[in-house]
Design a protein around this motif. Structure first.
Motif, PDB file in Angstrom:
ATOM      1  N   ALA A   1       7.106   2.651  -1.175  1.00 32.41           N
ATOM      2  CA  ALA A   1       8.313   1.900  -0.806  1.00 32.41           C
ATOM      3  C   ALA A   1       8.141   0.419  -1.142  1.00 32.41           C
ATOM      4  CB  ALA A   1       8.604   2.074   0.686  1.00 32.41           C
ATOM      5  N   ASP A   2       6.933  -0.100  -0.967  1.00 34.96           N
ATOM      6  CA  ASP A   2       6.652  -1.495  -1.321  1.00 34.96           C
ATOM      7  C   ASP A   2       6.814  -1.717  -2.818  1.00 34.96           C
ATOM      8  OD1 ASP A   2       5.876  -1.966   1.361  1.00 34.96           O
ATOM      9  OD2 ASP A   2       3.830  -1.308   0.920  1.00 34.96           O
ATOM     10  N   ILE A   3       6.286  -0.775  -3.592  1.00 33.22           N
ATOM     11  CA  ILE A   3       6.339  -0.894  -5.047  1.00 33.22           C
ATOM     12  C   ILE A   3       7.781  -0.791  -5.536  1.00 33.22           C
ATOM     13  CG2 ILE A   3       5.525   0.078  -7.222  1.00 33.22           C
ATOM     14  CD1 ILE A   3       3.388  -1.266  -5.361  1.00 33.22           C
ATOM     15  N   LEU A   4       8.533   0.141  -4.965  1.00 32.48           N
ATOM     16  CA  LEU A   4       9.938   0.297  -5.360  1.00 32.48           C
ATOM     17  C   LEU A   4      10.740  -0.961  -5.022  1.00 32.48           C
ATOM     18  CD1 LEU A   4      12.138   2.141  -6.497  1.00 32.48           C
ATOM     19  CD2 LEU A   4      12.525   2.991  -4.173  1.00 32.48           C
ATOM     20  N   ALA A   5      10.506  -1.519  -3.844  1.00 33.61           N
ATOM     21  CA  ALA A   5      11.212  -2.734  -3.436  1.00 33.61           C
ATOM     22  C   ALA A   5      10.895  -3.885  -4.391  1.00 33.61           C
ATOM     23  CB  ALA A   5      10.824  -3.115  -2.009  1.00 33.61           C
ATOM     24  N   GLY A   6       9.620  -3.985  -4.773  1.00 32.42           N
ATOM     25  CA  GLY A   6       9.213  -5.034  -5.702  1.00 32.42           C
ATOM     26  C   GLY A   6       9.878  -4.889  -7.053  1.00 32.42           C
ATOM     27  N   LYS A   7       9.924  -3.668  -7.550  1.00 24.01           N
ATOM     28  CA  LYS A   7      10.533  -3.430  -8.865  1.00 24.01           C
ATOM     29  C   LYS A   7      12.037  -3.707  -8.832  1.00 24.01           C
ATOM     30  CE  LYS A   7       7.174  -0.404 -11.045  1.00 24.01           C
ATOM     31  NZ  LYS A   7       6.982  -1.302 -12.200  1.00 24.01           N
ATOM     32  N   LYS A   8      12.689  -3.298  -7.763  1.00 25.01           N
ATOM     33  CA  LYS A   8      14.131  -3.538  -7.652  1.00 25.01           C
ATOM     34  C   LYS A   8      14.441  -5.033  -7.588  1.00 25.01           C
ATOM     35  CE  LYS A   8      15.845   0.802  -5.705  1.00 25.01           C
ATOM     36  NZ  LYS A   8      16.599   1.433  -4.591  1.00 25.01           N
ATOM     37  N   ALA A   9      13.487  -5.811  -7.071  1.00 23.46           N
ATOM     38  CA  ALA A   9      13.683  -7.253  -6.972  1.00 23.46           C
ATOM     39  C   ALA A   9      13.263  -7.974  -8.255  1.00 23.46           C
ATOM     40  CB  ALA A   9      12.896  -7.802  -5.784  1.00 23.46           C
ATOM     41  N   GLY A  10      12.712  -7.218  -9.204  1.00 25.62           N
ATOM     42  CA  GLY A  10      12.284  -7.825 -10.461  1.00 25.62           C
ATOM     43  C   GLY A  10      10.938  -8.510 -10.388  1.00 25.62           C
ATOM     44  N   LEU A  11      10.092  -8.061  -9.443  1.00 28.08           N
ATOM     45  CA  LEU A  11       8.773  -8.663  -9.265  1.00 28.08           C
ATOM     46  C   LEU A  11       7.696  -7.843  -9.980  1.00 28.08           C
ATOM     47  CD1 LEU A  11       8.937  -9.262  -5.398  1.00 28.08           C
ATOM     48  CD2 LEU A  11       9.881 -10.688  -7.208  1.00 28.08           C
ATOM     49  N   LYS A  12       6.575  -8.458 -10.248  1.00 31.12           N
ATOM     50  CA  LYS A  12       5.399  -7.712 -10.694  1.00 31.12           C
ATOM     51  C   LYS A  12       4.818  -7.057  -9.450  1.00 31.12           C
ATOM     52  CE  LYS A  12       4.474 -11.172 -14.240  1.00 31.12           C
ATOM     53  NZ  LYS A  12       5.519 -12.124 -13.756  1.00 31.12           N
TER      54      LYS A  12
ATOM     55  N   ASN B   1       3.618   9.062  -1.153  1.00 31.59           N
ATOM     56  CA  ASN B   1       4.379   9.880  -2.114  1.00 31.59           C
ATOM     57  C   ASN B   1       5.871   9.959  -1.792  1.00 31.59           C
ATOM     58  OD1 ASN B   1       2.086  10.577  -3.685  1.00 31.59           O
ATOM     59  ND2 ASN B   1       1.529  12.139  -2.184  1.00 31.59           N
ATOM     60  N   LYS B   2       6.395   8.937  -1.140  1.00 32.77           N
ATOM     61  CA  LYS B   2       7.814   8.961  -0.771  1.00 32.77           C
ATOM     62  C   LYS B   2       8.704   8.750  -1.987  1.00 32.77           C
ATOM     63  CE  LYS B   2      11.058   7.104   2.628  1.00 32.77           C
ATOM     64  NZ  LYS B   2      11.233   6.162   3.775  1.00 32.77           N
ATOM     65  N   TYR B   3       8.262   7.883  -2.889  1.00 27.74           N
ATOM     66  CA  TYR B   3       9.045   7.592  -4.089  1.00 27.74           C
ATOM     67  C   TYR B   3       8.181   7.794  -5.334  1.00 27.74           C
ATOM     68  CZ  TYR B   3      12.093   5.339  -0.684  1.00 27.74           C
ATOM     69  OH  TYR B   3      12.896   5.090   0.402  1.00 27.74           O
ATOM     70  N   LYS B   4       8.811   8.288  -6.390  1.00 27.81           N
ATOM     71  CA  LYS B   4       8.116   8.493  -7.661  1.00 27.81           C
ATOM     72  C   LYS B   4       8.208   7.204  -8.462  1.00 27.81           C
ATOM     73  CE  LYS B   4       9.231  13.418  -7.681  1.00 27.81           C
ATOM     74  NZ  LYS B   4       9.975  14.513  -8.354  1.00 27.81           N
TER      75      LYS B   4
ATOM     76  N   VAL C   1       1.810  -4.759  -7.275  1.00 23.59           N
ATOM     77  CA  VAL C   1       0.398  -4.394  -7.134  1.00 23.59           C
ATOM     78  C   VAL C   1       0.264  -3.407  -5.985  1.00 23.59           C
ATOM     79  CG1 VAL C   1      -1.940  -5.203  -6.647  1.00 23.59           C
ATOM     80  CG2 VAL C   1      -0.385  -6.646  -7.972  1.00 23.59           C
ATOM     81  N   LEU C   2      -0.376  -2.287  -6.256  1.00 19.74           N
ATOM     82  CA  LEU C   2      -0.702  -1.317  -5.208  1.00 19.74           C
ATOM     83  C   LEU C   2      -2.164  -1.496  -4.821  1.00 19.74           C
ATOM     84  CD1 LEU C   2       0.225   1.270  -3.588  1.00 19.74           C
ATOM     85  CD2 LEU C   2      -0.898   2.584  -5.391  1.00 19.74           C
ATOM     86  N   VAL C   3      -2.423  -1.656  -3.528  1.00 17.61           N
ATOM     87  CA  VAL C   3      -3.798  -1.778  -3.056  1.00 17.61           C
ATOM     88  C   VAL C   3      -4.290  -0.415  -2.566  1.00 17.61           C
ATOM     89  CG1 VAL C   3      -3.749  -4.225  -2.486  1.00 17.61           C
ATOM     90  CG2 VAL C   3      -2.942  -2.559  -0.796  1.00 17.61           C
ATOM     91  N   GLN C   4      -5.589  -0.162  -2.766  1.00 16.54           N
ATOM     92  CA  GLN C   4      -6.177   1.127  -2.395  1.00 16.54           C
ATOM     93  C   GLN C   4      -6.721   1.094  -0.968  1.00 16.54           C
ATOM     94  OE1 GLN C   4      -8.633   1.195  -6.122  1.00 16.54           O
ATOM     95  NE2 GLN C   4      -7.899   3.293  -6.263  1.00 16.54           N
ATOM     96  N   THR C   5      -6.006   0.421  -0.106  1.00 17.12           N
ATOM     97  CA  THR C   5      -6.315   0.410   1.319  1.00 17.12           C
ATOM     98  C   THR C   5      -5.069   0.900   2.047  1.00 17.12           C
ATOM     99  OG1 THR C   5      -5.647  -1.922   1.403  1.00 17.12           O
ATOM    100  CG2 THR C   5      -7.990  -1.466   1.185  1.00 17.12           C
ATOM    101  N   GLY C   6      -5.181   1.151   3.347  1.00 16.85           N
ATOM    102  CA  GLY C   6      -4.022   1.663   4.087  1.00 16.85           C
ATOM    103  C   GLY C   6      -3.589   3.000   3.526  1.00 16.85           C
TER     104      GLY C   6
ATOM    105  N   ASP D   1       0.819  -1.213   0.000  1.00 15.86           N
ATOM    106  CA  ASP D   1       0.000   0.000   0.000  1.00 15.86           C
ATOM    107  C   ASP D   1       0.857   1.269   0.000  1.00 15.86           C
ATOM    108  OD1 ASP D   1       0.970  -0.290   2.606  1.00 15.86           O
ATOM    109  OD2 ASP D   1      -0.776   0.709   3.489  1.00 15.86           O
ATOM    110  N   MET D   2       2.190   1.119  -0.061  1.00 16.76           N
ATOM    111  CA  MET D   2       3.089   2.264  -0.033  1.00 16.76           C
ATOM    112  C   MET D   2       4.033   2.235  -1.232  1.00 16.76           C
ATOM    113  SD  MET D   2       4.058   2.386   4.031  1.00 16.76           S
ATOM    114  CE  MET D   2       4.916   3.941   3.882  1.00 16.76           C
TER     115      MET D   2
END
Length: 265
Positions: A17-28, A41-44, A30-35, A14-15
């Protein structure tokens, strides 16, 4: 050590930082609209997919995504070898989900592609009218981008990143190689065809039922703090300005995909 196949793995969060970590690890991702729903807006960074909650995300990963991959495979002879893809449909029909699934499908065939959301070409909110779809887009930016990618060389371009949840735009430098496939997705995607000097493209139209589109529309804007009355007014204005334009574009489609049926129709 854990025998994890990163190509088949996903990061749900939901953050940013989660999305950036996933991308850096080469994962697909998903951002959830909860939390936090990405509003920290910490990372672009842009997620590959956005869904309303964890259950919807899991259903996508287990059911809808594999179904779409299988369906794309049935038309592989039509899509492989194309330079451009244009994906359009109503708001909340699933255009970006389809576009990014197509990107991963092409990747599985060792083909690099880049997804361009036509939201990147939107003017600032104070410069556009909700009841006029053509007033919303910066045609100078569109033409400049098309001219640049038509140079047939590796490019670096400042194409704004549009945050679909906050409605804000950020500076964003993108790098596209000359042999990358370009996937345009958005309500305005078919309009860009006019500026592409190529016949190597496929058009996809994505659709859902009216009731489902309305439900998804209200869900998004309610979470953004809009009152029911304001959401309803905005929904009606969007319908009047976009519906006829979108349905007129449907006749130019090579393929129509319905996410409720999980199939081409």
């Amino acid at each position: 050590n854990n025998n994890i196949d990163l190509n088949k793995s996903w990061m749900i969060g939901d953050m940013t930082a989660d999305i950036l970590a996933g991308k850096k690890a080469g994962l697909k991702t998903v951002l959830v609209q909860t939390g936090f729903a990405g509003t920290d807006n910490k990372y672009k960074v842009q997620p590959d997919f956005i869904f309303k909650d964890l259950n919807t995300s899991i259903n996508w990963i287990i059911n809808d995504y594999p179904n779409l991959i299988r369906n794309l495979n049935t038309i592989s002879d039509k899509i492989l070898g194309q330079k451009f893809f244009f994906i359009t449909g109503s708001s909340f029909s699933g255009k970006s989900s389809f576009a990014n699934t197509l990107k991963f499908y092409l990747k599985s065939k060792h083909i690099n592609s880049y997804v361009i959301s036509t939201d990147s070409f939107l003017k600032n909110r104070d410069l556009r009218a909700e009841d006029d779809i053509f007033s919303k887009y910066d045609f100078t930016l569109i033409k400049d981008f098309i001219r640049t990618i038509s140079l047939n060389k590796n490019i670096k371009f400042n194409l704004p990143m549009y945050n679909k949840l906050s409605g804000k735009k950020y500076n964003n430098i993108i790098n596209i190689n000359h042999d990358d496939i370009i996937i345009f997705e958005g309500i305005f995607a078919y309009e860009i065809i006019k500026y592409i000097k190529s016949t190597s493209y496929i058009n996809f139209f994505i659709e859902r039922s009216k009731s489902q589109l309305k439900k998804l529309f209200f869900n998004k804007y309610s979470k953004l703090g809009y009152s029911f009355k304001n959401v309803n007014n905005l929904y009606n204005v969007r319908n009047r300005s976009e519906d006829q334009y979108i349905m007129n574009n449907k006749k130019y489609s090579n393929f129509i995909y319905n996410f409720e049926l999980n199939d081409f129709i």
